[in-house]
Design a protein around this motif. Structure first.
Motif, PDB file in Angstrom:
ATOM      1  N   LYS A  22      -2.400   7.310   2.819  1.00  0.00           N
ATOM      2  CA  LYS A  22      -2.820   6.697   1.742  1.00  0.00           C
ATOM      3  C   LYS A  22      -2.628   5.149   1.882  1.00  0.00           C
ATOM      4  CE  LYS A  22      -2.140   6.710  -3.324  1.00  0.00           C
ATOM      5  NZ  LYS A  22      -1.337   7.490  -4.595  1.00  0.00           N
ATOM      6  N   THR A  53      -7.494   3.096  -1.843  1.00  0.00           N
ATOM      7  CA  THR A  53      -7.664   2.367  -3.033  1.00  0.00           C
ATOM      8  C   THR A  53      -7.815   0.726  -2.700  1.00  0.00           C
ATOM      9  OG1 THR A  53      -5.874   3.612  -4.097  1.00  0.00           O
ATOM     10  CG2 THR A  53      -6.383   1.599  -5.141  1.00  0.00           C
ATOM     11  N   ASN A 125       0.422  -0.206 -12.320  1.00  0.00           N
ATOM     12  CA  ASN A 125       0.685   0.973 -11.459  1.00  0.00           C
ATOM     13  C   ASN A 125       0.485   1.116 -10.128  1.00  0.00           C
ATOM     14  OD1 ASN A 125      -2.123   0.767 -12.011  1.00  0.00           O
ATOM     15  ND2 ASN A 125      -2.520   2.768 -11.271  1.00  0.00           N
ATOM     16  N   GLU A 128       3.851   1.106  -8.479  1.00  0.00           N
ATOM     17  CA  GLU A 128       4.804   2.210  -8.635  1.00  0.00           C
ATOM     18  C   GLU A 128       4.125   3.194  -7.599  1.00  0.00           C
ATOM     19  OE1 GLU A 128       7.130   2.121 -10.655  1.00  0.00           O
ATOM     20  OE2 GLU A 128       6.522   0.089 -11.201  1.00  0.00           O
ATOM     21  N   GLU A 129       2.957   3.305  -7.072  1.00  0.00           N
ATOM     22  CA  GLU A 129       2.451   4.270  -6.283  1.00  0.00           C
ATOM     23  C   GLU A 129       2.966   4.276  -4.935  1.00  0.00           C
ATOM     24  OE1 GLU A 129      -1.628   5.039  -6.095  1.00  0.00           O
ATOM     25  OE2 GLU A 129      -2.038   3.796  -8.021  1.00  0.00           O
ATOM     26  N   LYS A 130       2.985   5.261  -4.297  1.00  0.00           N
ATOM     27  CA  LYS A 130       3.464   5.525  -2.836  1.00  0.00           C
ATOM     28  C   LYS A 130       2.224   5.277  -1.823  1.00  0.00           C
ATOM     29  CE  LYS A 130       6.302   6.132   0.428  1.00  0.00           C
ATOM     30  NZ  LYS A 130       7.397   5.260   1.054  1.00  0.00           N
TER      31      LYS A 130
END
Length: 515
Positions: A22, A53, A125, A128-130
């Motif tokens: 990711k 992302t 957010n 906060e994501e990994k």
């Protein structure tokens, strides 16, 4: 089997062969050309089977349908271009290099601040994501380096240019001003005495600006948003890898530390079909076509009227047809052989064998694409690294360069006459093209390999050079030089005293003997 099915099979194949990571890709600079590079890299990673992302000022109008690809728009950042447009880029090109450099610093501060504010207000957010990795476009945005510390991931930086003073210090790469020109100067690596003197001056001025003005502002931004990731020396960051949008066929060869990788040309996509009307226009041009584009940031309509008239008169006299990327619906005084449009498929046009010359602002993407396809250049550099790129192209023998603020009709006609009729320019362009294509690994594959390498090896700290652990005076050996000088001065002084004493003693002995 349609293309969607093929993409899906490729994606599944990549998923089966390796790990899916990711990855956060952040390209915050409000420039379409920068977004082209960011989205190309993100798509390449998706095609390799990763979950990506991308964060940028622009919405992706054609998101990839194979794999996991999400786009987050930094609201308000695209409007940052407005104050730059009010200054007018043609006027920036006429300013001295220090003024042009200061504008980049100002833009860097504004973009960095707006990026952090936008993330906080709309896209919190992200924090906060990994993620397994952060890829950040570096463009004088040092505060954003702390994002990787906050997310506890390795950091990969991407430079839209080759190795230069801006990025070298981040990985401990040497930047000898004796043969590596500053990006705001129109010099090559073969500088005379006065050019080297000016180069040292530019280096020194930028270093002082970084130390006392730019970096303190960036550090305050980092403290505000990532207080736990800022130390006494600034944002806590450990750059694992620096990807450079450069290649030896375009840029001069320079030293690179192990974690700097050239991937210039990675964004060039497989050739697509030209629109039918455009293909017919180029196919039917018996004498060939001249393509004219000043990039995505420059508005050619803002040129001086004298400059427009000179270009129109010169282009109107040649036998070739002309495709001119023009930002308005109508070009007054347009000759019959000139066709204008607000957008052209540049890569596909340059790939057509009937295109004879590319009139360009000398941006690195355009320069890379024209070298890839082997088309000679008439450079009209305006700002940033364009003057340096143009100087490299002229030195490479595949280009001519003119100052857009001073050109006359005769200047343009003479330059076009040389480029169109002297075969050496096209031959040199083809030689450069062969160099760009003669690579062991495709640049996109190289980028993906090293990105995955950094993740697999937990940030690859073994690639980090010891220069990063030294202070500036230790790196330059000034402490050693100082000690040697002091010891030398002491020895010379002691020798002087001994010699003086010896001379006095001999004079005394001679006096006694004479008596």
């Amino acid at each position: 089997m349609n293309m969607k099915t093929i993409h899906y099979i490729i994606f599944l194949h990549a998923m089966c062969l390796g790990n899916t990571y990711k990855i956060l890709v952040m390209f915050p600079v409000p420039s379409p050309s920068h977004f082209i590079l960011g989205s190309a890299l993100a798509r390449g990673l998706v095609n390799a089977g990763h979950d990506v992302t991308i964060v940028s000022p622009y919405k992706d109008k054609n998101p990839t349908e194979n794999g996991k690809y999400s786009s987050i728009v930094l609201k308000g950042l695209a409007d940052i271009k407005d104050p730059l447009e009010n200054i007018k880029l043609f006027e920036i090109g006429e300013s001295n290099p220090l003024t042009a450099a200061q504008l980049m610093y100002t833009m860097g501060n504004e973009v960095t601040n707006s990026t952090l504010e936008s993330i906080n207000s709309e896209n919190s957010n992200i924090y906060e994501e990994k993620f397994d990795l952060v890829i950040l476009e570096y463009f004088k945005n040092d505060a954003l380096l702390a994002l990787a510390c906050h997310l506890k991931t390795p950091l990969v930086l991407f430079s839209t240019m080759g190795a230069n003073l801006w990025v070298n210090s981040l990985v401990g790469n040497p930047t000898p001003p004796s043969y590596i020109p500053d990006l705001h100067l129109s010099y090559t690596d073969n500088m005379d005495f006065w050019q080297r003197l000016m180069n040292v001056f530019m280096y020194s001025a930028k270093k002082l600006n970084d130390k006392f003005f730019f970096l303190p502002f960036q550090y305050e931004l980092a403290k505000k948003h990532f207080p736990h990731c800022v130390g006494e020396e600034g944002p806590l960051s450990n750059v694992s890898l620096l990807l450079l949008n450069s290649h030896e066929s375009v840029n001069n060869p320079v030293p690179l530390v192990p974690n700097m990788i050239n991937i210039g040309g990675f964004h060039i996509s497989p050739q697509k079909e030209l629109p039918r009307d455009l293909k017919e226009y180029i196919d039917n041009a018996e004498e060939g076509v001249v393509y004219f584009s000043l990039g995505s940031n420059v508005k050619p309509s803002e040129m001086r009227n004298e400059t427009k008239k000179a270009l129109l008169n010169a282009l109107g006299k040649i036998k070739q047809k002309v495709l001119w990327k023009w930002d308005e619906d109508f070009l007054p005084g347009n000759p019959e052989n000139i066709r204008t449009n607000k957008w052209f498929p540049q890569q596909e046009i340059l790939a057509h064998p009937n295109v004879k010359v590319f009139i360009t602002h000398g941006g690195l993407l355009s320069t890379t694409e024209t070298i890839y396809h082997g088309v000679p250049i008439l450079a009209l550099p305006i700002f940033g690294d364009q003057k340096m790129n143009a100087a490299h192209a002229v030195a490479g023998g595949y280009a001519l360069s003119l100052s857009i603020s001073k050109i006359t009709e005769d200047d343009i006609s003479d330059a076009l006459n040389q480029l169109l009729n002297d075969p050496k320019y096209r031959e040199n362009a083809k030689k450069r093209s062969a160099l760009m294509h003669d690579r062991q690994v495709k640049p996109m594959d190289l980028a993906i390999y090293w990105i995955e390498y950094v993740i697999r090896n937990k940030g690859a700290p073994h690639l980090r050079v010891a220069a990063l652990n030294l202070t500036w005076y230790q790196y330059l050996l000034l402490d050693i030089i100082s000690v040697v000088l002091i010891i030398g001065i002491i020895l010379m002084f002691v020798s002087y005293l001994l010699m003086k004493k010896l001379c006095l003693s001999r004079k005394s002995d001679m006096k006694i003997k004479s008596n």
